[in-house]
Design a protein around this motif. Structure first.
Motif, PDB file in Angstrom:
ATOM      1  N   TYR A  41      61.905   3.143   6.719  1.00  0.00           N
ATOM      2  CA  TYR A  41      63.347   3.330   6.489  1.00  0.00           C
ATOM      3  C   TYR A  41      64.121   3.458   7.797  1.00  0.00           C
ATOM      4  O   TYR A  41      65.243   2.946   7.908  1.00  0.00           O
ATOM      5  CB  TYR A  41      63.588   4.561   5.608  1.00  0.00           C
ATOM      6  N   LYS A  44      65.338   0.282   9.508  1.00  0.00           N
ATOM      7  CA  LYS A  44      66.422  -0.495   8.892  1.00  0.00           C
ATOM      8  C   LYS A  44      67.774  -0.061   9.449  1.00  0.00           C
ATOM      9  O   LYS A  44      67.960   1.088   9.841  1.00  0.00           O
ATOM     10  CB  LYS A  44      66.404  -0.303   7.367  1.00  0.00           C
ATOM     11  N   ALA A  46      71.769   0.731   8.908  1.00  0.00           N
ATOM     12  CA  ALA A  46      72.663   1.167   7.831  1.00  0.00           C
ATOM     13  C   ALA A  46      73.642   0.043   7.502  1.00  0.00           C
ATOM     14  O   ALA A  46      74.129  -0.647   8.389  1.00  0.00           O
ATOM     15  CB  ALA A  46      73.427   2.416   8.258  1.00  0.00           C
ATOM     16  N   HIS A  47      73.882  -0.164   6.215  1.00  0.00           N
ATOM     17  CA  HIS A  47      74.851  -1.163   5.756  1.00  0.00           C
ATOM     18  C   HIS A  47      76.169  -0.447   5.473  1.00  0.00           C
ATOM     19  O   HIS A  47      76.384   0.081   4.382  1.00  0.00           O
ATOM     20  CB  HIS A  47      74.345  -1.887   4.509  1.00  0.00           C
ATOM     21  N   ARG A  48      77.024  -0.417   6.473  1.00  0.00           N
ATOM     22  CA  ARG A  48      78.249   0.364   6.363  1.00  0.00           C
ATOM     23  C   ARG A  48      79.355  -0.424   5.668  1.00  0.00           C
ATOM     24  O   ARG A  48      79.425  -1.640   5.752  1.00  0.00           O
ATOM     25  CB  ARG A  48      78.702   0.811   7.749  1.00  0.00           C
ATOM     26  N   TYR A  72      73.270   0.829  -4.520  1.00  0.00           N
ATOM     27  CA  TYR A  72      73.623   0.796  -3.096  1.00  0.00           C
ATOM     28  C   TYR A  72      73.446   2.177  -2.486  1.00  0.00           C
ATOM     29  O   TYR A  72      72.819   2.335  -1.419  1.00  0.00           O
ATOM     30  CB  TYR A  72      75.058   0.310  -2.907  1.00  0.00           C
ATOM     31  N   GLU A  76      70.808   3.203   0.339  1.00  0.00           N
ATOM     32  CA  GLU A  76      71.447   3.424   1.636  1.00  0.00           C
ATOM     33  C   GLU A  76      71.198   4.824   2.185  1.00  0.00           C
ATOM     34  O   GLU A  76      70.946   4.991   3.384  1.00  0.00           O
ATOM     35  CB  GLU A  76      72.950   3.169   1.516  1.00  0.00           C
ATOM     36  N   VAL A  79      67.943   5.568   4.184  1.00  0.00           N
ATOM     37  CA  VAL A  79      67.940   4.916   5.500  1.00  0.00           C
ATOM     38  C   VAL A  79      68.690   5.785   6.505  1.00  0.00           C
ATOM     39  O   VAL A  79      68.208   6.054   7.616  1.00  0.00           O
ATOM     40  CB  VAL A  79      68.580   3.515   5.413  1.00  0.00           C
ATOM     41  N   ARG A  80      69.866   6.240   6.118  1.00  0.00           N
ATOM     42  CA  ARG A  80      70.671   7.049   7.037  1.00  0.00           C
ATOM     43  C   ARG A  80      70.024   8.399   7.311  1.00  0.00           C
ATOM     44  O   ARG A  80      70.062   8.898   8.434  1.00  0.00           O
ATOM     45  CB  ARG A  80      72.077   7.224   6.469  1.00  0.00           C
ATOM     46  N   ARG A 178      77.665  10.131   4.600  1.00  0.00           N
ATOM     47  CA  ARG A 178      76.757  10.235   3.453  1.00  0.00           C
ATOM     48  C   ARG A 178      77.421  10.986   2.306  1.00  0.00           C
ATOM     49  O   ARG A 178      77.289  10.604   1.144  1.00  0.00           O
ATOM     50  CB  ARG A 178      75.459  10.937   3.860  1.00  0.00           C
ATOM     51  N   LEU A 181      79.942   8.755   0.558  1.00  0.00           N
ATOM     52  CA  LEU A 181      79.289   7.805  -0.350  1.00  0.00           C
ATOM     53  C   LEU A 181      78.860   8.487  -1.644  1.00  0.00           C
ATOM     54  O   LEU A 181      79.078   7.965  -2.738  1.00  0.00           O
ATOM     55  CB  LEU A 181      78.072   7.171   0.332  1.00  0.00           C
TER      56      LEU A 181
END
Length: 390
Positions: A41, A44, A46-48, A72, A76, A79-80, A178, A181
């Motif tokens: 993880y 990878k 981050a898909h911001r 998502y 996500e 990963v963060r 985070r 989200l």
């Protein structure tokens, strides 16, 4: 010695001095040697998403879109969190084993493990189970800010001020993103079925699309009470107190707010520059080691702090004397550092000049790119900009 080096050297031996140390040492070392999943993880990116994308996606919410949002967030967040666990593992061993920092590490690892194990979300029933997990973890992580601040204040002699502040910026800016989200998805789930396109409600999830700076300043008026308290002390022998002014100026690309008082300013003998007031290091801001502040942080670490305006308002409502600024109360010393962190997250800039405080906010309408290159360069110093987009 870093946490990684210590774990490598003590693979077959861990010295402990109490039952609590046994549990913490065993679980923390186990985490280190279960790093295959963490490596996966943490490798990878981050898909911001921008706030504009969140608003556009959330305006016409239906079941299909909600399921996409849930998956998502489910993919996500681990990963963060993995990136931040890596930051914690890179700290010197004397810091990462400090009790408050160790608590944060355990919270992050537990959240990472729960997210990565949560199965794919395929329907609304799955989504509500996921929402239950989000709400539980949001509550569990409320003590993170005071624990980090307390732990690093006590350990600040062991880490250079620049490194400490850069670490805290990464941890807290990522934490803001985070939580945005998670709370945004929770709000979208609760609003499913509402016609957000034709609705007069300006909220899309947790994003308020009709912000008025003046109304916000009025709503945050209680934040000026500390300045009123300082003004009262400075002019306690005067028959009338000088006023406090809030000035709002709207430009083409930004909005500037200035708060002016006559309370004498915030500088003390231990403060060399205004930026020291934003530091989490006692080397730059010696007041961080005051007994009263340490005690306030210890108290807050057991209750949790969300660092929101609503939270401050609730506390003042429960204690009218405190809200009016006439009751003695402990100060944690988080106000200015956290204000600067939130400003950094939205690509704003905070400046302290004498008794004036300035906040410069970029206009969202024109996009984040309207920010001047000078401010962007300033924010990049010692900061990875991972949290600036959600």
């Amino acid at each position: 010695m870093s946490w990684q080096a210590y774990c490598f050297l003590t693979k077959n031996y861990t010295r402990v001095t109490s039952p609590g140390d046994v549990r913490r040492s065993a679980t923390s070392a186990l985490h280190f040697y279960q790093n295959r999943q963490l490596d996966l993880y943490a490798s990878k990116d981050a898909h911001r998403l921008s706030l504009r994308q969140l608003v556009f996606f959330g305006r016409q919410m239906n079941e299909e879109r909600l399921i996409k949002s849930a998956n998502y967030v489910r993919m996500e967040l681990p990963v963060r969190i993995a990136h931040r666990i890596r930051d914690l593992q890179a700290l010197p061993y004397v810091i990462v084993t400090q009790p408050e920092i160790a608590k944060v590490y355990e919270l992050y690892w537990s959240a990472f493990d729960k997210f990565r194990r949560f199965p794919e979300i395929n329907n609304l029933s799955d989504n509500w189970k996921f929402c239950d997990l989000l709400e539980t973890l949001l509550d569990e992580h409320a003590p993170v800010i005071p624990n980090l601040s307390l732990g690093l204040s006590l350990c600040s002699p062991h880490i250079p001020p620049d490194s400490l502040d850069a670490f805290m910026r990464r941890m807290l800016i990522s934490r803001i993103s985070r939580r945005v989200l998670a709370e945004h998805h929770l709000a979208l789930s609760k609003s499913l079925g509402r016609d957000s396109v034709n609705s007069k409600d300006p909220h899309v999830g947790i994003i308020f699309t009709s912000l008025s700076v003046k109304r916000s300043v009025d709503k945050c008026a209680h934040l000026l009470r500390s300045r009123s308290h300082a003004t009262g002390l400075k002019h306690r022998h005067d028959s009338t107190l000088p006023p406090i002014f809030a000035t709002i100026v709207a430009g083409k690309d930004d909005v500037s707010i200035r708060i002016t008082d006559q309370g004498g300013g915030l500088y003390s003998n231990g403060i060399q520059s205004p930026s020291d007031l934003f530091s989490f290091s006692h080397i730059r801001n010696a007041t961080r080691m005051d007994d009263n502040r340490i005690g306030a942080l210890r108290s807050a670490s057991s209750k949790g702090v969300k660092a929101t305006v609503a939270e401050q308002g609730d506390r003042n409502a429960k204690d009218p004397e405190r809200g009016a600024g006439i009751a003695p109360h402990q100060r944690m010393g988080l106000g200015l550092p956290m204000s600067n962190i939130f400003a950094t997250w939205v690509l704003a800039a905070v400046l302290l000049l004498g008794t004036d405080a300035y906040l410069r906010l970029p206009r969202l309408v024109g996009g984040w790119k309207t920010l001047t290159r000078g401010v962007i360069d300033l924010l990049k110093k010692g900061t990875n900009l991972e949290g600036i987009e959600v």
